[in-house]
Every structure is written in C-alpha cells, then in structure tokens.
Design an enzyme around this catalytic site. Structure first.
Site, mmCIF file in Angstrom:
data_model
loop_
_atom_site.group_PDB
_atom_site.id
_atom_site.type_symbol
_atom_site.label_atom_id
_atom_site.label_comp_id
_atom_site.label_asym_id
_atom_site.label_seq_id
_atom_site.Cartn_x
_atom_site.Cartn_y
_atom_site.Cartn_z
ATOM 1 C CB CYS A 22 -20.489 83.588 -26.587
ATOM 2 S SG CYS A 22 -20.102 84.847 -27.799
ATOM 3 N NE ARG A 53 -24.984 82.251 -22.585
ATOM 4 C CZ ARG A 53 -25.404 83.047 -21.620
ATOM 5 N NH1 ARG A 53 -26.459 82.726 -20.913
ATOM 6 N NH2 ARG A 53 -24.774 84.167 -21.337
ATOM 7 C CD1 TRP A 84 -25.753 86.110 -31.895
ATOM 8 C CD2 TRP A 84 -24.623 87.878 -31.135
ATOM 9 N NE1 TRP A 84 -26.379 87.238 -32.358
ATOM 10 C CE2 TRP A 84 -25.703 88.340 -31.905
ATOM 11 C CE3 TRP A 84 -23.771 88.819 -30.561
ATOM 12 C CZ2 TRP A 84 -25.968 89.690 -32.108
ATOM 13 C CZ3 TRP A 84 -24.022 90.163 -30.755
ATOM 14 C CH2 TRP A 84 -25.122 90.593 -31.526
ATOM 15 C CG ASN A 90 -20.510 85.578 -22.822
ATOM 16 O OD1 ASN A 90 -20.825 86.295 -23.771
ATOM 17 N ND2 ASN A 90 -21.323 85.320 -21.800
ATOM 18 N N GLY A 91 -18.200 88.109 -23.979
ATOM 19 C CA GLY A 91 -18.137 89.529 -23.597
ATOM 20 C C GLY A 91 -17.451 90.314 -24.691
ATOM 21 C CD GLU A 148 -43.629 90.179 -27.091
ATOM 22 O OE1 GLU A 148 -42.845 91.126 -27.184
ATOM 23 O OE2 GLU A 148 -43.251 89.011 -26.911
ATOM 24 C CE LYS A 167 -41.575 87.167 -29.411
ATOM 25 N NZ LYS A 167 -41.430 87.779 -28.131
ATOM 26 C CD GLU A 171 -37.847 87.668 -31.275
ATOM 27 O OE1 GLU A 171 -36.683 87.920 -30.965
ATOM 28 O OE2 GLU A 171 -38.768 87.628 -30.437
ATOM 29 C CG HIS A 187 -51.874 111.049 -36.801
ATOM 30 N ND1 HIS A 187 -52.437 112.302 -36.975
ATOM 31 C CD2 HIS A 187 -52.618 110.443 -35.846
ATOM 32 C CE1 HIS A 187 -53.454 112.450 -36.151
ATOM 33 N NE2 HIS A 187 -53.592 111.322 -35.458
ATOM 34 C CE LYS A 200 -34.735 83.237 -23.873
ATOM 35 N NZ LYS A 200 -36.016 83.772 -24.377
HETATM 36 O O1 M6R Z 1 -33.497 88.531 -20.942
HETATM 37 P P1 M6R Z 1 -34.156 89.832 -21.229
HETATM 38 O O2 M6R Z 1 -35.594 89.857 -20.890
HETATM 39 O O3 M6R Z 1 -33.433 90.989 -20.585
HETATM 40 O O4 M6R Z 1 -34.007 90.036 -22.792
HETATM 41 C C1 M6R Z 1 -34.424 91.211 -23.412
HETATM 42 C C2 M6R Z 1 -34.511 91.051 -24.917
HETATM 43 O O5 M6R Z 1 -33.251 90.759 -25.443
HETATM 44 C C3 M6R Z 1 -35.484 89.942 -25.322
HETATM 45 O O6 M6R Z 1 -36.748 90.163 -24.801
HETATM 46 C C4 M6R Z 1 -35.572 89.846 -26.848
HETATM 47 O O7 M6R Z 1 -36.183 90.981 -27.365
HETATM 48 C C5 M6R Z 1 -36.340 88.572 -27.235
HETATM 49 N N1 M6R Z 1 -35.662 87.885 -28.295
HETATM 50 C C6 M6R Z 1 -37.718 88.847 -27.691
HETATM 51 O O8 M6R Z 1 -38.393 87.695 -28.086
#
Ligand code: M6R
Length: 615
Positions: free
Chosen positions: A2, A27, A77, A103-104, A488, A492, A495, A511, A610
């Site tokens: 958050c 966040r 969040w 936050n936590g 990757e 993308k 998400e 396989h 984020k």
């Molecule tokens: O800040 P970080 O690199 O530790 O974050 C890790 C993941 O949460 C982050 O890469 C997440 O998978 C992204 N949303 C990917 O686009």
C-alpha cells in the site's frame, strides 16, 4: 503493498496529502482514504472510499472541509478484507481520537482482536490493521508514544504506520518494521511517505527510517527512537537525486509506454560510468569490496521475484558462461521455506527493482543469517534491500512507475552482463573480448532506438494485435538465453492484458504443450540468427504443421523466415548474449498495445501493485 503519506506544516493538508497519494497510487489502488485534524472542532475527520483515488477526490469534493494542517492518507492493495469503504484506511479507535494508516500485515491480528474484543473494543472493519489502532487506544495513558511502543511490541508481522491523534494534534507518529517509510523535511514542514515519489515535490531532504524505528514528527522537529523508546542518534537527512519530471508521464499516455521508450537513455545510464576501456572491462565500484568473494565463490545463488527472476535466469546463463562458477536461481518466495545450501563461500545476489519486495528481503535476511555474502541489484536508491545487502550494483534507470516492469528488466540484464564480463576478465576472457563486449554494449541504445522508431515494427505489431487481442491464450517460446525472454513476454501480456500466456522452452513443446496447438493458438517464437537458429526453425515447423498461428521475432538479415511464419517482427543484429535487450522490446510493446486495444488500465492492472511488500 500500500502507499501511505502524512504531512504537517503550513500548507492546507488536504492538497498535499492527495498529491502524495496520487504519486503512490501505483503501490495499490483498490481503495483510499485520508484523515486530518480539524483545528476549529478539535477533532479528527476521516474520509475514505473504495475504488481509485479519483473516487476519493469526488467524495472529498462533496464535503465542506475544515481548516487543517496535519493529516495522513493511504492507498490500499487489499490483503485482509475486500476493498470496501469500511475496510479502506485510515482506521480509528472506538473514540475516534486516534487514526492510523498501515502498510504491511499484522500476522497475529486474530489473537489481538479477540484480546481486544474481550476488553470491550468495537470493530468496524475486517482488516488486520484495525487491531493496531484499538491496541494503541487500550494502552493510551496520556502518552501516545508509550502506547505505540507497547502496541508494536505485541505485533507480529510487518508495518509502516502513520498515526494522527487529537490527543497530540501537533504530532504524527511514524513507525516501521519490514515496510518502507521515509521522512522529508522542508522549511516548517515535514512529510512522511512509503517512497520518495510522494515527497519530491516538497523537498529532496530525506531520512530513511530503519526497522524498529519510531519517530515523533512535528512541524519543525523530528525525534527517532528505537522500540524501547531510547533516542537514536540516527536522524540524518540526506539529499536525494529525484525530480518531478522523472515521475511524471511527460507527454506519454501511460507510464509503461514512457518507460519502454526511455530504455535507450535509461540503459545508457546503467553502463556509461562503468566502462573501463583501459582494462577492457567494467568498473563496478559498488561491489569492489566483495569482488574477490564473487570470484572465489563455490556457488552463486540469485534470488528474485517476477520480472527480476527472469533477469536472474539470464544472469545465471551469463555468469556460468563467462566464469564457470555454478549459479542457482531461486524464487525468493520459496527460498526460506526450503534448506538453501549456503557456505561461507556462497554469494547470494538479490535482484529487485523496488528493493522492497517482501519475499526478496526475507531471502536476503535468511542468506545473511546463514553467513552468505550478499549483493543487491536494485533500482531504487536507498531501498531496504540496497541498504541491507553487503554491497550492490544500482541499475540507475530512474523511477519505474508502471506496474509492468520494462526498463528495470533490461537494466538488470545489462548489469548481469557487465558483472559476468568483469568476473570473466579475471578468469579466461581476454582484453580483446572485453573491448568487443564494451563496444557491443555501447551499440545497445541505438539499436533499441531503431526498434522503437521503426514503422515496420509498429505496423506488424498493430496487425498482430488486431488479429489476436480477442484471443484467450498465447504461447511464448524461446531457447537458450531467450527462453527467459519468452517467460517475460508472457508475464507482460498476462499482467496487463489479462490474456492467459505461457512461456516455454521451444523444444519442450513436444513433451506436452503441443497438444494445445490449433488455429486459435497464437504462438510467438524468439528465433534470432544465433547458435540454435536451426533448431528453433524445426520447432516452428512443428507448430505450423499443426495449424498454429506463428509470430516470430527475427534478426533483420533473416530473409527466409517470413516464408514459414504468419507474422515477423525484425530486430537489429547483436551478439547473442545481449540479444534479450532487443528481443524483449517488441514483447513489451505487444503487451502494451494489446492492453490499450482492450481498453484496460495499463498502469494499474487489476489485482496488482507495483511493489509487493507483503509475503
Ligand atoms: O521490485 P521487484 O523487482 O522486487 O518486483 C518483483 C516483482 O513483483 C515484479 O517484477 C512483478 O513481477 C512485475 N509486475 C512484473 O512486471
């Protein structure tokens, strides 16, 4: 997970904390709220709303607001309890005299809640956070700081909190354990927030709170205590290097788009000061002291989450190739729940854009406990992981705001490449190899610019999006160093466009996953003219033979490939070990354009945040 912000000073508090909240919205963005002290009525007011911050602003606009110069705010969040108005923060005690944002996660909240219910406290929300504010109420005996201390000592879990109370209306109390919290100071004003983006419009003078710190913040002063309420001497502010323009969209429609297009310049910042032509290597001053430990490591473990984990896979490939040191890559979220084999000769590399990811931080602490040397690869300067590792290498790409990571990924790959070459030069790479690699790295920004400026690339992407944005599934296939790029690309797309996508090693298809192939399954190959080109062409043919729709990322001099696939996106030639830096760009764009076409919220995809500062 958050974002929290609090302000005390000469300005009207609502404007300042709302601006801070908007900067922190990446966040968490399922609900938000503010709380402030009304000077005339001498009481705390709370306004909160489910939805985005604009919904909160609409709600605030309907109200007649009192005069106030002190307040706290939160963007959420959800972890415990759905994103409703009631579950939104700030939370208040039974009397309404104390308001708190958090936050936590309070892990033992059930035990604490039943203790408080027995004492007669009445709860309004389903959140874990609300127990904390009632606990403070329970302990309050004319000394707020003491009540906060006693409460925090009973809490298991993580927190970054800000507290406002009509008992001490000129004070904000802040505390942190495991969740980031920083304080900014300007003339007659103090601002506290989860990260610097909420602060820089006011000041660049920053103090990073440490775990177990409790701060009493007033307009002109700040006192920092440890959890026993002994004053610590550590209240030094430092100047940070972050500007407003770095955290604004600057003419782009979305942060993600801006960050994709920033990559040529951002990556230049990653390598520019590190080139050592004289010695045909890269100068990585941040890890100078531990460089020998790396060279003599019996094993290197790289651990990370999400996109950073994908860059770690590339890191493994490169380090093993140039140094012969065995490298293992672990999901940080799994790391502490097994028995990581660590000797005093093991080096653990933690990769994290934010430097705050809870799982990666926990893996770091576990590694340190077991005696490993720890090295961070982080983007956010001064972040917890950056500070708690023995040393590290910053990626230096500036703030990444879009939830889907783009420039942080390419910068991490670049750092791994520089690290591998620097280590390799102490092993068997020659001076000439080093110079060749430097020159190749120098060519990267220009080559990315060519992709981003190519009409052909954009034409192909548009037609791929037009055909496929309605699809429910996608496969991304690659081999060797481009297998993690396939992962990757799939992440993308998942998400931000909510299309189910899987990344797979191309040759593993037969396989099992090949059973999925029919004319409705788009399959994206990364098939560059590299050491395994012929093998991957065979894999493409296997898909085409089963009527799959094949898109491929190909080298610009490949004149044959268009004859066997449905769509090609050409990218410039580069040495194989740097090719992920180019091959990932069209995949970032494909995900971005698909999400835009579907009308989705690119920068704030559903259910995500984020930085994942909860386990
Ligand atoms: O800040 P970080 O690199 O530790 O974050 C890790 C993941 O949460 C982050 O890469 C997440 O998978 C992204 N949303 C990917 O686009």
């Amino acid at each position: 997970m958050c974002g929290i912000v609090g302000y005390i000073g000469n300005q009207n508090v609502i404007g300042v904390i709302l601006e801070g909240l908007k900067r922190l919205e990446y966040r968490g963005y399922d609900s938000s709220g503010i709380s402030f002290y009304c000077e005339n009525d001498k009481k705390i007011e709370v306004i909160k709303k489910s939805g985005k911050i604009k919904d909160l602003v609409n709600e605030i606009d309907k109200r007649k607001l009192c005069k106030s110069h002190i307040g706290i705010a939160h963007t959420r969040w959800a972890t415990h309890g759905e994103p409703t108005d009631i579950n939104a923060h700030p939370h208040t005690d039974c009397t309404g005299n104390i308001a708190l944002v958090h936050n936590g996660i309070i892990e033992n909240y059930r035990t604490l809640k039943s203790f408080l219910l027995d004492k007669g406290h009445r709860f309004k929300s389903e959140t874990d956070t609300e127990v904390l504010v009632h606990l403070i109420e329970h302990f309050y005996k004319n000394d707020l700081l003491e009540a906060v201390k006693k409460s925090l000592k009973m809490v298991e879990g993580t927190y970054g909190i800000l507290l406002l109370s009509s008992y001490e209306p000129d004070t904000i109390i802040a505390a942190r354990k495991g969740s980031p919290l920083i304080i900014g100071k300007a003339d007659g004003q103090m601002i506290a927030a989860s990260d610097a983006s909420a602060i820089v419009s006011l000041t660049n003078q920053i103090l990073y709170m440490q775990d177990n710190d409790i701060a009493r913040i007033k307009k002109e002063s700040i006192e920092i205590y440890n959890i026993e309420l002994e004053k610590t001497s550590d209240s030094d502010f430092e100047q940070i290097d972050l500007t407003i323009s770095q955290i604004e969209k600057g003419g782009y429609s979305h942060f993600m788009e801006k960050e994709i297009f920033e990559q040529p310049e951002a990556l230049t910042n990653t390598f520019i000061g590190r080139i050592d032509f004289e010695n045909g290597t890269f100068r990585l001053n941040g890890i100078k002291e531990k460089f020998k430990d790396l060279l003599n490591a019996d094993r290197i473990i790289i651990t990370a989450c999400g996109t950073s984990w994908h860059s770690a896979l590339i890191g493994k490939y490169l380090i093993e190739k140039y140094t012969n040191i065995p490298v293992e890559v672990d999901y940080a979220s799994e790391f502490r729940y097994k028995n990581p084999i660590i000797t005093e000769k093991t080096v653990v590399i933690l990769v994290s854009q934010s430097g705050e990811t809870a799982d990666t931080l926990a893996a770091l602490r576990e590694s340190k406990n077991k005696g490993a040397t720890t090295i961070g690869i982080c983007n956010v300067v001064g972040s917890t992981i950056a500070r708690e590792t023995d040393c590290g290498i910053y990626t230096h790409v500036g703030p990444e705001i879009g939830v889907a990571s783009t420039k942080a990924f390419t910068a991490q790959v670049l750092v791994f490449f520089m690290l591998s070459v620097a280590l390799g030069r102490k092993k068997y790479l020659t001076f000439e190899d080093g110079i060749k690699f430097i020159k190749e790295i120098q060519s990267v920004p220009e080559k990315i610019k060519r992709i981003l400026g190519s009409q052909n690339v954009f034409k192909s992407l548009d037609s791929i999006v037009e055909t496929n944005y309605i699809k429910n599934n996608f496969l991304y296939l690659g081999r060797g160093i481009n297998f993690p790029v396939a992962l990757e690309g799939a992440l993308k797309l998942k998400e931000i466009s909510y299309i189910h996508a899987e990344g797979y090693p191309a040759a593993e298809m037969k396989h099992g996953p090949i059973a999925l192939i029919d004319e409705n399954m788009p399959v994206l190959f990364i098939s560059l003219k590299d050491s395994i080109y012929d093998k991957i062409i065979n894999n493409i043919k296997e898909i085409k033979a089963r009527k799959g729709y094949v898109i491929t990322i190909a080298s610009e001099d490949d004149t044959e490939i268009s004859k066997i696939v449905d769509k090609v996106i050409y990218i410039p030639k580069i040495i194989e070990d740097l090719s992920p830096l180019l091959s990932v760009i069209p995949l970032q764009l494909l995900a971005y354009k698909t999400a835009v076409k579907k009308g989705l919220d690119v920068d704030m995809p559903r259910n995500l945040a984020k930085s994942v500062t909860v386990e």
